[in-house]
Design an enzyme around this catalytic site. Structure first.
Site, PDB file in Angstrom:
ATOM      1  N   ALA A  64       0.680  -1.320  -0.039  1.00  0.00           N
ATOM      2  CA  ALA A  64      -0.018  -0.067  -0.024  1.00  0.00           C
ATOM      3  C   ALA A  64       0.933   1.202   0.086  1.00  0.00           C
ATOM      4  O   ALA A  64       0.384   2.339   0.005  1.00  0.00           O
ATOM      5  CB  ALA A  64      -1.128   0.057   1.227  1.00  0.00           C
ATOM      6  N   GLY A  65       2.168   1.262   0.041  1.00  0.00           N
ATOM      7  CA  GLY A  65       3.006   2.375  -0.242  1.00  0.00           C
ATOM      8  C   GLY A  65       3.666   2.679   1.249  1.00  0.00           C
ATOM      9  O   GLY A  65       3.878   1.709   1.963  1.00  0.00           O
ATOM     10  N   HIS A  90      15.645   3.131  -1.489  1.00  0.00           N
ATOM     11  CA  HIS A  90      16.252   3.424  -2.918  1.00  0.00           C
ATOM     12  C   HIS A  90      17.737   2.589  -2.786  1.00  0.00           C
ATOM     13  O   HIS A  90      18.142   2.162  -4.129  1.00  0.00           O
ATOM     14  CB  HIS A  90      16.597   4.870  -2.969  1.00  0.00           C
ATOM     15  CG  HIS A  90      15.239   5.556  -3.147  1.00  0.00           C
ATOM     16  ND1 HIS A  90      15.271   7.174  -3.092  1.00  0.00           N
ATOM     17  CD2 HIS A  90      14.041   5.446  -3.361  1.00  0.00           C
ATOM     18  CE1 HIS A  90      14.173   7.444  -3.027  1.00  0.00           C
ATOM     19  NE2 HIS A  90      13.160   6.656  -3.247  1.00  0.00           N
ATOM     20  N   ASP A 145       8.156   8.578  -4.797  1.00  0.00           N
ATOM     21  CA  ASP A 145       9.366   8.302  -4.488  1.00  0.00           C
ATOM     22  C   ASP A 145       9.591   6.880  -5.026  1.00  0.00           C
ATOM     23  O   ASP A 145       8.733   6.285  -5.878  1.00  0.00           O
ATOM     24  CB  ASP A 145       9.692   8.265  -3.082  1.00  0.00           C
ATOM     25  CG  ASP A 145       8.951   7.510  -2.373  1.00  0.00           C
ATOM     26  OD1 ASP A 145       7.853   6.716  -2.859  1.00  0.00           O
ATOM     27  OD2 ASP A 145       8.931   7.235  -1.160  1.00  0.00           O
TER      28      ASP A 145
END
Length: 262
Positions: A64-65, A90, A145
């Site tokens: 869901a992020g 990242h 992001d």
């Protein structure tokens, strides 16, 4: 394989399966999950035996992020929390996309926000027919992001990316396939079997060649024709001048299936 709290990592016959495992929280990314995702990505990328990876989620949703509850609890420190999460996320994405082993993302359910971004990093992306995709960021006053502003325009073009990121339009798996965002939509009950079949096929292949394909495609939009061709020349020469390259040649000459080892 190491043991983690918020995800599981298993390996069998050269195929690793990395499963986001916060189903009660929609597999949302908090600091712990992001950190463990980075740690698992490093472990996978350093493995001498993993030749393909399946990335999926446990439960009804893929991811869901970001964990909005964690953001709320951070209060005025939310910026620092988000910087920590994205630093880990990242780093994980960079390791997974730049390692030799191909990544198959099996999107088992809704993918929103950073979950949408994670779905994009696969070399092969299979989506359950019931899966839905939405950027969702601007809906909470956030911005993207997790690499989506890099991968999405390259996959579907700028105009469609603008629509998805500005309006939070929700795509079905069939629409995502039609747009070229996912490789294929498959029946829900066939998703993991199809992912496993694909992973086994890739795991039997030449890992160094797969890695070179990934490396060349990562640079293709940034280089001139002549530079890209030179990278191709250097790449094919380097992979063919290995035991796997020689095995491929001998297998072709002998009209047999090659056995890649590297």
């Amino acid at each position: 394989m190491s043991t983690y709290n918020t995800l599981t990592l298993e390996e069998s016959n050269g195929v690793a399966t990395l499963t986001l495992n916060r189903p009660d929280a929609a597999n949302a990314l908090n600091v712990e999950l992001a950190r463990e995702l980075m740690q698992a990505a490093i472990e996978i990328s350093e493995s001498a035996t993993i030749r393909a990876l399946i990335l999926t989620g446990n439960g009804k949703l893929f991811c869901a992020g970001g964990d909005i509850q964690a953001f709320a609890e951070a209060g005025d420190q939310v910026g620092g929390v988000i910087k920590e999460i994205t630093a880990y996320l990242h780093a994980a994405i960079s390791r997974l996309t730049r390692m030799n082993a191909p990544v198959i993302v099996a999107v088992n359910g809704a993918a929103a926000g950073a979950g949408f971004s994670l779905a994009l990093i696969g070399d092969i992306v299979l989506a359950a027919e019931s899966a839905k995709f939405t950027m969702a960021y601007t809906g909470i006053g956030a911005s993207p992001d997790g690499s989506s502003t890099y991968f999405l325009p390259r996959l579907i073009g700028l105009r469609r990316t603008q629509e998805l990121m500005l309006t939070n339009r929700r795509l079905t798996a069939a629409e995502a396939e039609d747009w070229g965002m996912v490789t294929r939509a498959v029946a829900d009950d066939e998703l993991m079997a199809e992912a496993s079949k694909m992973a086994a096929q890739l795991a039997a292949g030449p890992r160094l060649s797969h890695g070179m394909v990934k490396k060349l495609l990562a640079s293709t939009f940034n280089e001139s024709l002549e530079t890209q061709m030179e990278l191709e020349s250097q790449g094919i020469a380097s992979v063919m001048n290995t035991a796997d390259g020689r095995e491929g040649i001998e297998a072709f000459k002998g009209k047999r299936k090659p056995e890649f080892k590297l």
